[in-house]
Design a protein around this motif. Structure first.
Motif, short mmCIF file in Angstrom:
data_model
loop_
_atom_site.label_atom_id
_atom_site.label_comp_id
_atom_site.label_asym_id
_atom_site.label_seq_id
_atom_site.Cartn_x
_atom_site.Cartn_y
_atom_site.Cartn_z
N ARG A 180 0.84 -1.19 0.00
CA ARG A 180 0.00 0.00 0.00
C ARG A 180 0.88 1.23 0.00
N LEU A 181 0.28 2.35 -0.28
CA LEU A 181 1.01 3.61 -0.33
C LEU A 181 1.00 4.24 1.07
N SER A 182 1.99 3.92 1.86
CA SER A 182 2.00 4.36 3.26
C SER A 182 2.26 5.85 3.41
N PHE A 183 2.82 6.50 2.38
CA PHE A 183 3.06 7.95 2.50
C PHE A 183 1.74 8.71 2.61
N ILE A 184 0.64 8.08 2.17
CA ILE A 184 -0.68 8.72 2.27
C ILE A 184 -1.03 8.96 3.74
N ASP A 185 -0.53 8.10 4.63
CA ASP A 185 -0.82 8.25 6.06
C ASP A 185 -0.31 9.58 6.62
N THR A 186 0.67 10.16 5.98
CA THR A 186 1.21 11.44 6.45
C THR A 186 0.53 12.64 5.79
N LEU A 187 -0.25 12.40 4.75
CA LEU A 187 -0.85 13.50 4.00
C LEU A 187 -2.25 13.89 4.48
N PHE A 188 -2.99 12.94 5.05
CA PHE A 188 -4.38 13.19 5.37
C PHE A 188 -4.63 13.12 6.87
N PRO A 189 -5.68 13.78 7.32
CA PRO A 189 -6.01 13.74 8.75
C PRO A 189 -6.51 12.35 9.17
N PRO A 190 -6.40 12.03 10.46
CA PRO A 190 -6.78 10.69 10.95
C PRO A 190 -8.20 10.27 10.63
N LYS A 191 -9.14 11.19 10.66
CA LYS A 191 -10.54 10.80 10.38
C LYS A 191 -10.71 10.36 8.92
N LEU A 192 -10.02 11.03 8.02
CA LEU A 192 -10.07 10.64 6.61
C LEU A 192 -9.36 9.31 6.40
N LEU A 193 -8.26 9.11 7.10
CA LEU A 193 -7.55 7.83 7.01
C LEU A 193 -8.41 6.69 7.53
N ARG A 194 -9.18 6.96 8.58
CA ARG A 194 -10.10 5.95 9.11
C ARG A 194 -11.15 5.60 8.06
N ALA A 195 -11.67 6.63 7.37
CA ALA A 195 -12.65 6.39 6.31
C ALA A 195 -12.02 5.58 5.18
N PHE A 196 -10.77 5.92 4.81
CA PHE A 196 -10.07 5.13 3.79
C PHE A 196 -9.92 3.67 4.23
N GLY A 197 -9.61 3.47 5.51
CA GLY A 197 -9.47 2.11 6.04
C GLY A 197 -10.76 1.32 5.93
N ILE A 198 -11.87 1.96 6.21
CA ILE A 198 -13.18 1.29 6.12
C ILE A 198 -13.52 0.99 4.66
N ILE A 199 -13.25 1.94 3.78
CA ILE A 199 -13.49 1.71 2.35
C ILE A 199 -12.62 0.56 1.85
N ARG A 200 -11.34 0.56 2.25
CA ARG A 200 -10.43 -0.52 1.85
C ARG A 200 -10.95 -1.86 2.38
N TYR A 201 -11.45 -1.88 3.62
CA TYR A 201 -12.01 -3.09 4.21
C TYR A 201 -13.19 -3.59 3.38
N LEU A 202 -14.11 -2.70 3.02
CA LEU A 202 -15.29 -3.10 2.26
C LEU A 202 -14.93 -3.60 0.86
N LEU A 203 -13.96 -2.96 0.22
CA LEU A 203 -13.51 -3.41 -1.10
C LEU A 203 -12.86 -4.80 -1.01
N LYS A 204 -12.03 -4.99 0.01
CA LYS A 204 -11.40 -6.31 0.18
C LYS A 204 -12.46 -7.37 0.49
N LEU A 205 -13.44 -7.02 1.29
CA LEU A 205 -14.52 -7.94 1.62
C LEU A 205 -15.25 -8.38 0.35
N ALA A 206 -15.61 -7.41 -0.48
CA ALA A 206 -16.29 -7.74 -1.74
C ALA A 206 -15.39 -8.60 -2.63
#
Length: 167
Positions: A72-98
């Motif tokens: 994954r692109l870990s540099f993104i973790d330094t670019l965005f605020p934690p709440k947005l990163l949490r949303a990205f994590g949930i979206i990533r979870y749902l995509l992987k689930l599908a």
């Protein structure tokens, strides 16, 4: 209890990779010795080693899912605020689930309907599809076991920042 099941699934995937890699080495050793010393190459060697590499490749992705080490692109973790990163994590979870649900479904469908056989190793082609089916099931289980952590725990980046503050 869930962690024990998770560990057993991981151990199964890990042992499959170990055995398949060992067999690849043995087959390629037979090929090299046969070709250079006896001028004979077994007709089944290439097909069988590719068959084993499919098993290694797919089950190693199970191991990566267990350890949460997929690329994954870990540099993104330094670019965005934690709440947005949490949303990205949930979206990533749902995509992987599908993806894992589809991988399991279509893996089962192909496994059930395939009638082909390999040419040189006299084995049903189902066994080439089987690791895809199992990988889908194993990764789906790993993901489901991680559901609580993904939806309730703080983002890993937040925890690292807190540790830096205390040091």
């Amino acid at each position: 209890m869930l962690e024990k099941i998770r560990k057993v699934i991981y151990d199964i995937a890990n042992w499959i990779c170990i055995v398949a890699l060992f067999l690849v080495i043995v087959v390629l050793l037979i090929v090299v010795i046969g070709r250079y010393f006896f001028n004979v190459t077994p007709s089944w060697s290439e097909e069988f080693s590719l068959f084993l590499l499919v098993w290694v490749g797919l089950f190693s992705s199970c191991i990566a899912e267990y350890h949460r080490t997929h690329v994954r692109l870990s540099f993104i973790d330094t670019l965005f605020p934690p709440k947005l990163l949490r949303a990205f994590g949930i979206i990533r979870y749902l995509l992987k689930l599908a993806f894992f649900i589809l991988m399991t479904y279509y893996g089962l469908l192909i496994f059930i309907t395939t009638k082909q056989r390999f040419g040189a190793i006299n084995l049903s082609f189902r066994w080439e599809v089987f690791p895809g089916l199992l990988t889908g099931v194993f990764c789906l289980l790993f993901l489901l076991f991680d559901t609580k952590r993904i939806f309730t725990d703080r983002h890993e980046h937040d925890a690292e920042k807190e540790l830096e503050v205390f040091e």
